[in-house]
Structure formats: C-alpha cells, structure tokens
Write an enzyme that holds these catalytic residues in place. Structure first.
Site, mmCIF file in Angstrom:
data_model
loop_
_atom_site.group_PDB
_atom_site.id
_atom_site.type_symbol
_atom_site.label_atom_id
_atom_site.label_comp_id
_atom_site.label_asym_id
_atom_site.label_seq_id
_atom_site.Cartn_x
_atom_site.Cartn_y
_atom_site.Cartn_z
ATOM 1 N NE ARG A 73 -2.274 -1.317 3.563
ATOM 2 C CZ ARG A 73 -1.694 -0.548 4.459
ATOM 3 N NH1 ARG A 73 -1.765 0.778 4.357
ATOM 4 N NH2 ARG A 73 -1.058 -1.056 5.490
ATOM 5 C CE1 TYR A 201 0.445 -6.069 -2.001
ATOM 6 C CE2 TYR A 201 -0.621 -4.063 -1.233
ATOM 7 C CZ TYR A 201 -0.139 -5.327 -0.984
ATOM 8 O OH TYR A 201 -0.269 -5.859 0.271
ATOM 9 C CE LYS A 210 -6.688 -3.502 5.691
ATOM 10 N NZ LYS A 210 -5.640 -4.347 5.384
ATOM 11 C CG HIS A 230 -6.703 -3.093 10.277
ATOM 12 N ND1 HIS A 230 -5.396 -2.634 10.304
ATOM 13 C CD2 HIS A 230 -6.699 -4.129 9.403
ATOM 14 C CE1 HIS A 230 -4.652 -3.359 9.485
ATOM 15 N NE2 HIS A 230 -5.415 -4.267 8.933
ATOM 16 C CB SER A 252 -0.382 -3.608 7.922
ATOM 17 O OG SER A 252 -1.558 -2.873 7.653
ATOM 18 C CB CYS A 254 1.243 -6.272 13.903
ATOM 19 S SG CYS A 254 2.389 -4.955 13.470
ATOM 20 C CG ASP A 281 -7.114 -7.282 7.148
ATOM 21 O OD1 ASP A 281 -6.096 -7.109 7.843
ATOM 22 O OD2 ASP A 281 -7.415 -6.528 6.205
ATOM 23 N NE ARG A 382 0.085 -8.597 2.433
ATOM 24 C CZ ARG A 382 -0.398 -8.262 3.622
ATOM 25 N NH1 ARG A 382 -1.482 -8.839 4.098
ATOM 26 N NH2 ARG A 382 0.204 -7.364 4.369
HETATM 27 P P1 GTP Z 1 -2.049 -7.733 7.495
HETATM 28 O O1 GTP Z 1 -2.593 -8.784 6.590
HETATM 29 O O2 GTP Z 1 -0.998 -6.897 6.860
HETATM 30 O O3 GTP Z 1 -3.111 -6.882 8.113
HETATM 31 O O4 GTP Z 1 -1.201 -8.497 8.635
HETATM 32 P P2 GTP Z 1 -1.599 -9.370 9.925
HETATM 33 O O5 GTP Z 1 -1.840 -8.472 11.085
HETATM 34 O O6 GTP Z 1 -2.654 -10.350 9.598
HETATM 35 O O7 GTP Z 1 -0.221 -10.128 10.243
HETATM 36 P P3 GTP Z 1 0.178 -11.681 10.112
HETATM 37 O O8 GTP Z 1 -0.604 -12.560 11.037
HETATM 38 O O9 GTP Z 1 0.187 -12.042 8.686
HETATM 39 O O10 GTP Z 1 1.677 -11.649 10.659
HETATM 40 C C1 GTP Z 1 2.674 -10.848 10.074
HETATM 41 C C2 GTP Z 1 4.034 -11.305 10.499
HETATM 42 O O11 GTP Z 1 4.140 -11.319 11.924
HETATM 43 C C3 GTP Z 1 4.368 -12.704 9.999
HETATM 44 O O12 GTP Z 1 5.680 -12.715 9.489
HETATM 45 C C4 GTP Z 1 4.268 -13.549 11.250
HETATM 46 O O13 GTP Z 1 5.130 -14.652 11.203
HETATM 47 C C5 GTP Z 1 4.625 -12.579 12.380
HETATM 48 N N1 GTP Z 1 3.913 -12.939 13.629
HETATM 49 C C6 GTP Z 1 2.584 -13.168 13.770
HETATM 50 N N2 GTP Z 1 2.279 -13.523 15.039
HETATM 51 C C7 GTP Z 1 3.431 -13.503 15.728
HETATM 52 C C8 GTP Z 1 3.767 -13.768 17.111
HETATM 53 O O14 GTP Z 1 2.930 -14.095 17.946
HETATM 54 N N3 GTP Z 1 5.086 -13.626 17.451
HETATM 55 C C9 GTP Z 1 6.034 -13.256 16.538
HETATM 56 N N4 GTP Z 1 7.288 -13.152 16.962
HETATM 57 N N5 GTP Z 1 5.752 -13.016 15.236
HETATM 58 C C10 GTP Z 1 4.472 -13.125 14.834
HETATM 59 C C1 SPV Z 2 -2.712 -4.567 5.344
HETATM 60 O O1 SPV Z 2 -1.741 -3.971 4.854
HETATM 61 O O2 SPV Z 2 -3.196 -4.272 6.461
HETATM 62 C C2 SPV Z 2 -3.296 -5.708 4.611
HETATM 63 C C3 SPV Z 2 -2.884 -5.930 3.228
HETATM 64 O O3 SPV Z 2 -4.141 -6.399 5.139
HETATM 65 S S1 SPV Z 2 -3.619 -4.804 2.135
HETATM 66 O O4 SPV Z 2 -4.789 -5.430 1.553
HETATM 67 O O5 SPV Z 2 -2.618 -4.528 1.104
HETATM 68 O O6 SPV Z 2 -4.000 -3.604 2.829
HETATM 69 MN MN MN Z 3 -4.641 -5.644 7.236
#
Ligand code: GTP
Ligand code: SPV
Ligand code: MN
Length: 601
Positions: A73, A201, A210, A230, A252, A254, A281, A382
């Site tokens: 983004r 993207y 979003k 979110h 994002s 996290c 999400d 992704r």
């Molecule tokens: P968006 O789709 O961008 O909104 O992201 P999200 O909040 O769904 O994050 P996601 O669960 O995909 O995790 C993003 C990154 O954080 C990945 O590389 C995970 O491996 C890492 N991660 C997730 N949970 C944990 C955790 O509990 N501990 C650690 N150390 N890393 C984590």
């Molecule tokens: C984020 O960035 O929080 C996502 C991926 O979930 S996107 O759809 O690119 O916003």
């Molecule tokens: Mn997101």
C-alpha cells in the site's frame, strides 16, 4: 458487452460514463460463475499475467508477480477527498474533490484502450444480510477480478439484491502505466466513490478491502451508528461447548491472521479447548438488541502475509493455501512448479530452480537475513485464499447476525515499553488505550521498516475521516452499548538485549487470550498499575513451555515508568498533530495516566 444483468439506471449510467472516459474495447460483466473464472484464469496464463502452478500439489493455485515498484500500500498517495479539508483531518492526505477528479480524469483518459473493462458486482458480508453493503468495481485487471472473486461475494445476485437502488460503492480501477509518480488511491466518502490508478497491488486495487470495508465503511459507520475496524475475529470454544468471541486490532503485518487461526497449545487442546476463525483483517461491529456488541467479517477470503507462514507458526493458514489460492510475489520453484517463501521451511529451491519475486533467477545461498534485497519472496508477498478452505473456519462465519464480542484487544510491535498484556479500566479508558497505540512499521506499506509510529486502533491508514472525530465516535459507541466488551492491549514482540523475541508467540498467544477471557468473566484477579490491570505472573499459564519461566513472565509484564513517561511526551505530540477535534475525554485520560506514572516514580 456480454448480457447486461441489470436494468439499474444508476449503475448503467455510471458504467457508461466511466467507459467513455477509459475507452475499453469491451465490457465484461463478472457473474460469479466457475466457468467464467476458469476462462479468465486461462486468459491470464496465456498472457503471462499468472502462472498455473503444479495442479497435483496445489490444485487451483496460481502465481502472480506485481511490478517491482508496486508491492505494498502507498499511504503517501492515498487521499480522502471530502469537500472540507477539516473533515478528512490532519492524519489523512486530502485533496479537493473537484481538483482530484480533474487530475485523475487525465490519468484515466483512454487508459483501457485495447483492453477489457470488467464489471465486478460484489457484496461485503452476506448478500441480503442486515450488515451487507454492495459495491461495483470496474477494472482492467484479470488479477483483480480473480482476487475479488476470492475476497468478496461476487455475482449477479448482488445486482438482484441492489435492485434499482443507487446505494452502492462505485469503484474505478485502472492499471494505466503503473507509474509510481502518478499512482493515486482516492476516496470520495460523500459520494460513495473510490478511484485507484497506476497500481496493481492488493490493498491499492482490491477496492472492497481497505478502501471500502475500512475507509468508506468507517465514514458510513459514524453516520449510521456502527463501526468498521481493522480487526480479526476469533472464537474460543470451552470444553463444555460454549464459545466466547474476541476481536483484535493489530497494525498491518503484526499478527492478525496468525492469531485468528491459532492452534491451542497441547495443554489446552488436551482439555478440549478449540479456537475458530471468523475473520482475519476486518470487522464490522454493531450494537445488538441484547445490548452486546456484535461483529461480522465482511470479507470472503484471506489476503495474508506469506513470509513466516509455516507448519509450526500457522498450519491452518498453510493448509488454507493448498488449493484455489493466488500467490503474489513469492519464489517460484521451477523444479516442481510450486512456491516458496522465507520462513516456509529450510528447503528453499536450489539455484537453477528458483525464480525470485522480481522474476529473476534466485540463489538461496546468497540469502542474508539482514539484507532484504537478497530475499526470494518479497517481505510483503501474499496469498489470496478462500475462507471456506480454512480448516478452523467458524460456522458463525456464515451467520449473517455475526458473533457477540466479549473482548476487544489492541496490540502492536513494541520491542520495549508495552507489556505482554494489560487491561483498561473502562470503555473510555480502553478507547484511550486504542488511541495511543504504537507499532514498529512493517513491509505492508511502502516506506521505512521498523520505525515506531503511533497507529491508533491500527486504523491510522484506514480512517475515512478526521482521527479526532473517529475517537469521539468510539466514545459515543461506548455509551450506546449497555453491555460493552472489555478492552485489552497485548504485545507479542518484546525483545531481549540481543533483539530476540522473548515471548514464544503464535499458538502460545492462547495463554494470554485465556487470561483475557477469565478477566471478562471476573474469574481472575489482577494487579493495578499506572497503565491499567496487569496479570499476576502466575496467572499466565506456562505449562508445557520449555524456555519460559515465571521470571520471564514477570519481565514481560513489567511496566517501565520512565519509558512510559517518554511515551507520554510522544503521545502529546501526536495528539497535537491530530488536532482540535481530539475529544476532551482523551486529554483527561492522558493527564490521568501521566499523573499515575509520576506518582509511581
Ligand atoms: P495484514 O494482513 O498486513 O493486516 O497483517 P496481519 O496483522 O494479519 O499479520 P500476520 O498474522 O500475517 O503476521 C505478520 C508477520 O508477523 C508474519 O511474518 C508472522 O510470522 C509474524 N507474527 C505473527 N504472530 C506472531 C507472534 O505471535 N510472534 C512473533 N514473533 N511473530 C508473529
Ligand atoms: C494490510 O496492509 O493491512 C493488509 C494488506 O491487510 S492490504 O490489503 O494490502 O492492505
Ligand atoms: Mn490488514
């Protein structure tokens, strides 16, 4: 044009205008059928837009690479175009609607010449349900069509549900030249309109996500008395069969997808605890007739971060991506025509058998963890996967009424300062905790990675109006929910002196969820600290954890008063930046926090 499946004049007139502007050779209505999707996949493979993967190992799966300059983004090029600047607020970029349209009209003009314009009628949440909102996206990208087919509910039934109404979100997307300098993601909340140009993207172009389900929906939610957040939604099922629901807002990349699909540690699974995913999400929240807050996931699939997803960290996500999935910007293993990413396993495809996310040969032996430019998969690569393929999908995903929320959890990536978990003292204090959230930036948005920035409610890039007004809306909602969820804050990302994460995270985050739910039911005590209620160390279950002792937990729960006072100074600056619409109650909470911290020094 193939058969026009609606006689809705608002829709037809708008499409006519947009086609006159972009001048496609053809207009094709997307009907949601398997046959049409299959034809589009074949066409995308023929042109090289997608690569068909090994259909024995990964049935229905495809690979796509975006342009090298178009991988996340772009918050700097995302605008909220309200007629008055102050309604967009200081945190959003703003452009005058008329000026913006005149600028973008030039970029769209003739941009679809020689191409097809696809018309995608889609619904966010279940078609016909009280939560449902409809949108139509016009796009010149088959990749967008195929992703929207996974992420939203697409089909002619959406047009039937819309009838003759003008109440839908108009989205126009054109790839144009994918020119970074002229890339724009703009929202006209007063006109239910989204325009996106010069990107291909995910978050910039899948306009249901979003752009609609957060930016436009948050604006509508404020007007109509509900919330678009979110947030993931998960259910914890107790051994007696009862299920409690939690929503969680993390910025994002996290950990939302990971938490939403977590597999309980053996200690819990042995006793019969289970976790189910409702969403990963976005949550739309409304006050129910029973006085509780109810949540639905308006999406139909997952657009998840690939790197770090593996058999151990998130087996449910990995399993979900084994069929009907579009992978974007991961490594192509040409030996067996499959995919790979950093953190999948220790067997990257060997040199000669690997193509990186840019489409170049990739040598895994040159990979250096500290140098992102040596990655095979882009850090924000992704997968787009169907919710219905997720082994832990909650049956409530299909319930148009949604689920009642017991706890709302905020969280971010903080190497220091924020403890593993703490609880706010009231809805107002909880909203304040959300407003002061901060996190280290990730690869999900263009720009520097690892810089701490304030990200209120994980919504900084996604609020479709003034941030101060958004906080006021949170406070107002609190007064409308007779039985509100309790509000918590978590941090899985505290590091030791060597920069390693102290808390094991992933499935073990269940241990923290169980404390949170016990608090909601008044079943466990806590210590009061200047920032709120913190667990007694012995109340975080560490059974079965080899590297975590009671002392580790004490460390993770510690509140460093000096570090918090530094944070308070930073929060004051941020509040000043948000500006004059910050509610007085938030300043009261901030002053009270500072006073409690000073008293504890
Ligand atoms: P968006 O789709 O961008 O909104 O992201 P999200 O909040 O769904 O994050 P996601 O669960 O995909 O995790 C993003 C990154 O954080 C990945 O590389 C995970 O491996 C890492 N991660 C997730 N949970 C944990 C955790 O509990 N501990 C650690 N150390 N890393 C984590
Ligand atoms: C984020 O960035 O929080 C996502 C991926 O979930 S996107 O759809 O690119 O916003
Ligand atoms: Mn997101």
């Amino acid at each position: 044009m193939n058969n026009t499946p609606t006689s809705n004049k608002h829709v037809l007139d708008w499409i006519k205008d947009m086609a006159a502007l972009t001048q496609p050779d053809r207009i094709v209505w997307i009907d949601g059928s398997k046959e049409q999707a299959e034809e589009l996949r074949a066409e995308a493979c023929a042109t090289g837009e997608m690569i068909k993967l090994n259909q024995e190992k990964l049935p229905g799966c495809y690979l796509h690479r975006t342009a090298v300059n178009d991988v996340a983004r772009v918050e700097g090029r995302t605008f909220i175009c309200t007629s008055k600047k102050e309604d967009a607020g200081n945190i959003n970029n703003w452009m005058d609607p008329a000026e913006c349209k005149s600028k973008l009209t030039k970029l769209y003009a003739g941009s679809m010449k020689g191409q097809t314009m696809y018309v995608i009628p889609y619904s966010m949440s279940i078609v016909g349900s009280p939560f449902a909102k409809y949108g139509i996206e016009l796009t010149d990208s088959i990749y967008v069509v195929l992703n929207m087919l996974i992420m939203t509910r697409v089909g002619t039934n959406v047009l039937e549900a819309l009838g003759d109404s003008a109440d839908y979100i108009k989205g126009l997307h054109a790839r144009a030249q994918l020119d970074e300098e002229n890339r724009y993601i703009v929202h006209f909340p007063e006109e239910n309109t989204i325009w996106s140009v010069n990107s291909g993207y995910g978050g910039n172009v899948l306009l249901g996500k979003k752009c609609f389900a957060l930016r436009i929906a948050s604006y509508l939610g404020r007007k109509e008395g509900w919330m678009a957040e979110h947030m993931l939604i998960l259910g914890v099922q107790y051994p007696d069969g009862e299920t409690k629901y939690v929503t969680a807002a993390f910025p994002s990349a996290c950990g939302k997808t990971n938490l939403a699909m977590l597999i309980p540690p053996e200690y819990y699974s042995k006793q019969g605890y289970k976790v189910f995913c409702v969403g990963d999400d976005i949550a739309w929240l409304r006050v129910g007739e029973d006085g509780r807050l109810w949540a639905v996931n308006p999406e139909n699939g997952f657009f998840g971060v690939a790197p770090g997803t593996n058999e151990k960290s998130n087996p449910n996500a990995l399993y979900t991506t084994m069929k009907d999935t579009i992978f974007t910007n991961v490594v192509h293993n040409t030996a067996d025509n499959t995919v790979w990413w950093e953190g999948l396993d220790n067997n990257p495809p060997t040199p000669g058998n690997a193509i990186d996310w840019k489409g170049n040969p990739w040598d895994c032996t040159k990979y250096d963890k500290k140098d992102k430019s040596t990655c095979g998969a882009h850090p924000n690569s992704r997968f787009t996967a169907m919710a219905e393929n997720c082994p832990c999908l909650s049956k409530e995903f299909y319930n148009p009424a949604g689920v009642p929320v017991s706890a709302i959890v905020f969280g971010g990536r903080r190497a220091k300062t924020a403890p593993l978990v703490y609880q706010s003292t009231s809805w107002q204090n909880g909203a304040f905790v959300g407003s002061i959230m901060a996190s280290e930036t990730t690869a999900a948005a263009a720009g520097a990675v690892g810089v701490v920035r304030r990200d209120p409610m994980a919504m900084r890039p996604f609020v479709g109006y003034d941030m101060g007004d958004y906080w006021a809306h949170w406070l107002t909602m609190g007064t409308r929910i007779p039985n509100p969820p309790k509000i918590f804050h978590v941090n899985w990302f505290r590091t030791d002196e060597n920069g390693n994460f102290i808390w094991p995270g992933f499935g073990d985050n269940m241990r923290v969820l169980m404390w949170i739910l016990a608090r909601c039911e008044g079943k466990v005590d806590a210590d009061i600290t200047p920032i709120g209620y913190v667990p007694k160390a012995e109340d975080i279950c560490i059974e079965g954890l080899s590297d975590v002792t009671l002392d580790t937990i004490r460390g993770l729960l510690s509140v460093d008063v000096d570090a918090w006072l530094e944070d308070v100074a930073n929060i004051k600056e941020f509040y000043a930046q948000v500006g004059s619409r910050v509610p007085a109650a938030m300043y009261d909470e901030l002053a009270a926090l500072e006073a409690r911290l000073n008293a504890a020094k």
